[in-house]
Motif scaffolding. Structure first.
Motif, PDB file in Angstrom:
ATOM      1  N   LEU A  14      35.983  57.848 -14.963  1.00  0.00           N
ATOM      2  CA  LEU A  14      36.795  58.979 -14.544  1.00  0.00           C
ATOM      3  C   LEU A  14      36.345  60.228 -15.295  1.00  0.00           C
ATOM      4  CD1 LEU A  14      40.341  57.344 -14.545  1.00  0.00           C
ATOM      5  CD2 LEU A  14      39.020  58.043 -12.546  1.00  0.00           C
ATOM      6  N   PRO A  15      36.432  61.400 -14.664  1.00  0.00           N
ATOM      7  CA  PRO A  15      36.093  62.630 -15.372  1.00  0.00           C
ATOM      8  C   PRO A  15      37.071  62.849 -16.526  1.00  0.00           C
ATOM      9  CG  PRO A  15      37.138  63.126 -13.276  1.00  0.00           C
ATOM     10  CD  PRO A  15      36.869  61.657 -13.279  1.00  0.00           C
ATOM     11  N   PRO A  16      36.666  63.550 -17.571  1.00  0.00           N
ATOM     12  CA  PRO A  16      37.549  63.738 -18.731  1.00  0.00           C
ATOM     13  C   PRO A  16      38.743  64.630 -18.444  1.00  0.00           C
ATOM     14  CG  PRO A  16      35.554  65.055 -18.958  1.00  0.00           C
ATOM     15  CD  PRO A  16      35.346  64.159 -17.765  1.00  0.00           C
ATOM     16  N   PHE A  17      38.631  65.439 -17.393  1.00  0.00           N
ATOM     17  CA  PHE A  17      39.667  66.425 -17.062  1.00  0.00           C
ATOM     18  C   PHE A  17      40.020  66.260 -15.589  1.00  0.00           C
ATOM     19  CE2 PHE A  17      40.585  70.948 -15.734  1.00  0.00           C
ATOM     20  CZ  PHE A  17      41.765  71.094 -16.447  1.00  0.00           C
ATOM     21  N   GLN A  18      41.297  66.030 -15.315  1.00  0.00           N
ATOM     22  CA  GLN A  18      41.711  65.813 -13.935  1.00  0.00           C
ATOM     23  C   GLN A  18      42.758  66.842 -13.514  1.00  0.00           C
ATOM     24  OE1 GLN A  18      41.665  61.784 -12.273  1.00  0.00           O
ATOM     25  NE2 GLN A  18      41.844  61.049 -14.384  1.00  0.00           N
ATOM     26  N   VAL A  19      42.794  67.084 -12.207  1.00  0.00           N
ATOM     27  CA  VAL A  19      43.619  68.154 -11.647  1.00  0.00           C
ATOM     28  C   VAL A  19      44.331  67.650 -10.402  1.00  0.00           C
ATOM     29  CG1 VAL A  19      43.558  70.449 -10.577  1.00  0.00           C
ATOM     30  CG2 VAL A  19      42.038  69.938 -12.490  1.00  0.00           C
ATOM     31  N   ALA A  20      45.621  67.956 -10.299  1.00  0.00           N
ATOM     32  CA  ALA A  20      46.385  67.682  -9.082  1.00  0.00           C
ATOM     33  C   ALA A  20      47.143  68.945  -8.707  1.00  0.00           C
ATOM     34  CB  ALA A  20      47.360  66.524  -9.292  1.00  0.00           C
ATOM     35  N   ILE A  21      47.120  69.296  -7.432  1.00  0.00           N
ATOM     36  CA  ILE A  21      47.761  70.515  -6.941  1.00  0.00           C
ATOM     37  C   ILE A  21      49.091  70.164  -6.295  1.00  0.00           C
ATOM     38  CG2 ILE A  21      47.551  72.479  -5.360  1.00  0.00           C
ATOM     39  CD1 ILE A  21      44.501  72.169  -5.632  1.00  0.00           C
ATOM     40  N   ILE A  22      50.166  70.849  -6.720  1.00  0.00           N
ATOM     41  CA  ILE A  22      51.500  70.632  -6.160  1.00  0.00           C
ATOM     42  C   ILE A  22      52.029  71.980  -5.667  1.00  0.00           C
ATOM     43  CG2 ILE A  22      53.815  69.733  -6.565  1.00  0.00           C
ATOM     44  CD1 ILE A  22      51.421  68.956  -9.242  1.00  0.00           C
ATOM     45  N   PRO A  23      51.970  72.254  -4.358  1.00  0.00           N
ATOM     46  CA  PRO A  23      52.503  73.529  -3.853  1.00  0.00           C
ATOM     47  C   PRO A  23      54.012  73.613  -4.086  1.00  0.00           C
ATOM     48  CG  PRO A  23      51.038  72.514  -2.246  1.00  0.00           C
ATOM     49  CD  PRO A  23      51.321  71.482  -3.292  1.00  0.00           C
ATOM     50  N   VAL A  24      54.461  74.757  -4.588  1.00  0.00           N
ATOM     51  CA  VAL A  24      55.876  74.954  -4.894  1.00  0.00           C
ATOM     52  C   VAL A  24      56.338  76.322  -4.399  1.00  0.00           C
ATOM     53  CG1 VAL A  24      55.819  73.435  -6.922  1.00  0.00           C
ATOM     54  CG2 VAL A  24      55.382  75.886  -7.205  1.00  0.00           C
TER      55      VAL A  24
END
Length: 229
Positions: A14-24
């Motif tokens: 897995l990459p060391p830095f992960q991102v998830a987008i949550i529209p709000v």
């Protein structure tokens, strides 16, 4: 005779830095959950509202939130940040202090836009060249004024990812007709601070789909190399 079982294929790291987008919020602002894969400690960038959504994202990922980061002071990006920080017992880092004007208006702007808004004082104002940590991951802070005077961008150089707030979008750029906005400052921020990071950098904008700096330099009608030549 006993057969030797086939060795299982190695799983990609897995990459060391992960991102998830949550529209709000009703403005569909891209709140971003970022985390360090090694420690599973993370942060929300621009926790503007819809906190129930953000809590569910924490439960789903298993990330421990250790801070809240803010790109700029507009209501859809940080209206609920103070509320969430108090609930979680975590510090707030960002934006640059020139956005104090906008943070001081969060109560008023919340009523105007129908978004929960509460004035807060960041634990740490950020400056160009600062570093912020998320677990064992380090992000570069880049001051990019124009959309607002205190807007900052968070960049993780090793994975070529930037969270740029409302500085740049796929096919567009941030508005500069709000108080304290400055169109030339915004163009300078994009061309002098973002483009040098590299065409291969993938960026998460404050609204809409992700893109890369290289694609925007080719196709964005506001800041493409052709339009600015």
């Amino acid at each position: 005779m006993t057969e030797t079982p086939e060795a299982s294929a190695p799983q990609p790291a897995l990459p060391p830095f992960q991102v998830a987008i949550i529209p709000v919020t009703p403005l569909e602002q891209n709140c971003t959950l970022v985390w360090c894969t090694k420690t599973m400690r993370g942060a929300f960038i621009d926790a503007g509202g819809d906190l129930a959504k953000l809590r569910r994202a924490v439960e789903k990922t298993g990330v421990t939130i250790e801070k809240l980061l803010v790109t700029h002071g507009h209501i859809d990006h940080c209206g609920s940040t103070g509320i969430f920080a108090r609930e979680l017992g975590v510090p707030i880092e960002g934006p640059e202090e020139a956005d104090r004007y906008w943070i001081a208006k969060l109560d008023e702007d919340g009523r105007r836009w129908g978004i929960d808004g509460e004035v807060f004082e960041p634990t740490r104002w950020l400056h160009d060249g600062d570093k912020v940590t998320v677990g064992e991951v380090e992000l570069d802070v880049i001051h990019c004024p124009g959309h607002t005077p205190g807007h900052v961008v968070f960049h993780h150089a090793p994975t070529r990812i930037a969270i740029v707030g409302d500085v740049l979008f796929q096919g567009s750029i941030g508005r500069t007709d709000f108080p304290l906005g400055n169109h030339q400052d915004l163009i300078d921020s994009i061309t002098q601070k973002l483009w040098p990071l590299g065409n291969d950098v993938t960026f998460v904008p404050g609204h809409g789909p992700i893109s890369t700096f290289g694609k925007e330099r080719q196709t964005n009608s506001y800041v493409s190399d052709y339009m600015l030549s």
